[in-house]
Design a protein around this motif. Structure first.
Motif, PDB file in Angstrom:
ATOM      1  N   ALA A  30       0.848  -1.190   0.000  1.00 24.13           N
ATOM      2  CA  ALA A  30       0.000   0.000   0.000  1.00 24.13           C
ATOM      3  C   ALA A  30       0.886   1.242   0.000  1.00 24.13           C
ATOM      4  CB  ALA A  30      -0.900   0.004   1.227  1.00 24.13           C
ATOM      5  N   PHE A  38      -6.384   0.867   3.404  1.00 24.84           N
ATOM      6  CA  PHE A  38      -5.176   0.917   2.597  1.00 24.84           C
ATOM      7  C   PHE A  38      -5.481   1.448   1.211  1.00 24.84           C
ATOM      8  CE2 PHE A  38      -4.670  -2.541   5.611  1.00 24.84           C
ATOM      9  CZ  PHE A  38      -3.458  -2.222   6.195  1.00 24.84           C
ATOM     10  N   PHE A  40      -3.722   1.372  -2.594  1.00 26.35           N
ATOM     11  CA  PHE A  40      -2.663   0.752  -3.390  1.00 26.35           C
ATOM     12  C   PHE A  40      -2.314   1.569  -4.627  1.00 26.35           C
ATOM     13  CE2 PHE A  40      -4.084  -2.753  -0.820  1.00 26.35           C
ATOM     14  CZ  PHE A  40      -2.909  -3.394  -0.500  1.00 26.35           C
TER      15      PHE A  40
END
Length: 81
Positions: A30, A38, A40
Motif C-alpha cells: 500500500a 489501505f 494501493f
C-alpha cells in the motif's frame, strides 16, 4: 544486517546484466493507509510500490529484489505481469 541486505540486492541487479525478463511477479505494498484502510494506487501514484519483485529471465533462471522498511508489516496484494 542492512549491509547484507544491500549486498544481496546488488547481486540480484548484477544478475540481470545481459538477460531479458520473460515474466515477473510482485507483492504490492500500500502507498498510504493505516491499520484498517489501505490505498494501493491513485492518480498521483505513477507506479507500483512492491515489497518484492521476482523476475524470470529468458534462460528460466530467477532474480528476486526486495524492499526494506525497517521490518514494518504491510497488508499486501499479489500482482502478476
Amino acid at each position: 544486517m542492512i549491509g547484507d541486505w544491500v549486498q544481496w540486492q546488488v547481486s540480484a541487479f548484477l544478475a540481470l546484466q545481459g538477460h531479458g525478463v520473460g515474466s515477473w511477479q510482485g507483492i504490492e505494498m500500500a502507498v498510504r493507509g493505516d491499520d484498517n484502510d489501505f490505498e494501493f494506487g491513485g492518480s498521483d501514484i505513477p507506479c507500483l510500490q512492491l515489497l518484492s519483485l521476482r523476475m524470470t529471465l529468458g534462460d528460466d533462471s530467477s532474480v528476486v529484489v526486495t524492499a526494506y522498511q525497517d521490518d514494518d508489516a504491510a497488508e499486501i496484494a499479489v500482482v502478476e505481469g
